[in-house]
Design an enzyme around this catalytic site. Structure first.
Site, PDB file in Angstrom:
ATOM      1  N   SER A  55       1.001  -1.153   0.075  1.00  0.00           N
ATOM      2  CA  SER A  55       0.030  -0.084   0.216  1.00  0.00           C
ATOM      3  C   SER A  55       1.041   1.243   0.024  1.00  0.00           C
ATOM      4  O   SER A  55       0.385   2.321  -0.261  1.00  0.00           O
ATOM      5  CB  SER A  55      -0.874   0.142   1.083  1.00  0.00           C
ATOM      6  OG  SER A  55      -0.184   0.079   2.430  1.00  0.00           O
ATOM      7  N   LYS A  99       0.454   4.903   6.652  1.00  0.00           N
ATOM      8  CA  LYS A  99      -0.227   5.721   5.878  1.00  0.00           C
ATOM      9  C   LYS A  99       0.009   7.137   5.889  1.00  0.00           C
ATOM     10  O   LYS A  99       0.687   7.664   6.588  1.00  0.00           O
ATOM     11  CB  LYS A  99      -1.791   5.645   5.930  1.00  0.00           C
ATOM     12  CG  LYS A  99      -2.220   4.003   6.041  1.00  0.00           C
ATOM     13  CD  LYS A  99      -1.857   3.244   4.794  1.00  0.00           C
ATOM     14  CE  LYS A  99      -2.491   1.850   4.960  1.00  0.00           C
ATOM     15  NZ  LYS A  99      -2.222   0.857   4.138  1.00  0.00           N
TER      16      LYS A  99
END
Length: 190
Positions: A55, A99
């Site tokens: 990711s 993230k």
């Protein structure tokens, strides 16, 4: 006549040399300061975690470890563009998520036709067309202490678009990912 070296009650006691005592105290103080600094540095910057999945590619690869700066957000708040480490919904029984912050408290977030919009402005250069808008299909207004986070490789990321993660509360953020470890790819996280 020679005196016998036997027991004498008049023998003078040796005085401790002040210069030697001062030198010993300097060493003890130096060691104590070094131990204190080592503990503080390990606490603030020594926590590390591994990136799970793709990711955050190309910035961070699957399995790559990052050091977490737990002190960074004690004095300031995360800002858009920061790579943060958090526990989704504060769940202590899950792994750390890594993230990028795309929106901060008070911002409006929406994904329309594969494009991320922050406060009505398109953020086209940062991401490819986003295949799944998730909960951001409808405009989300972030509350105080809420952040919207996404993976750099957004089409392979479970992030704030997912209903089971959603906007990340400030108190669930562990710190900032500041240094990546790994062969040939070590360095500061951008």
């Amino acid at each position: 006549m020679r005196r016998n070296k036997g027991l004498s009650f008049y023998r003078r006691r040796k005085k401790v040399n002040a210069a030697i005592l001062a030198e010993v105290m300097k060493y003890i103080l130096g060691i104590a300061i070094s131990i204190f600094l080592a503990v503080v540095i390990v606490y603030l910057f020594g926590l590390r975690t591994g990136v799970i999945g793709t990711s955050m590619e190309p910035e961070l690869a699957n399995g790559q470890e990052v050091l977490i700066n737990r002190f960074a957000y004690k004095l300031a708040n995360p800002k858009a563009g920061d790579v943060v480490v958090f526990l989704p919904n504060g769940n202590q029984n899950t792994h750390y998520y890594v993230k990028r912050v795309v929106a901060c408290p008070g911002d409006r977030v929406q994904i329309r036709e594969g494009v991320l919009y922050i406060n009505g402005d398109a953020v086209e250069d940062a991401y490819d067309l986003i295949a799944d808008a998730g909960i951001a299909e409808n405009e989300i207004r972030l509350k105080d202490n809420e952040y919207f986070v996404m993976g750099d490789n957004c089409n392979s990321s479970e992030d704030s678009r997912s209903g089971n993660i959603g906007p990340v509360r400030r108190d669930h953020i562990v710190g900032e990912a500041w240094f990546k470890l790994g062969s040939g790819n070590a360095g500061l996280v951008h």
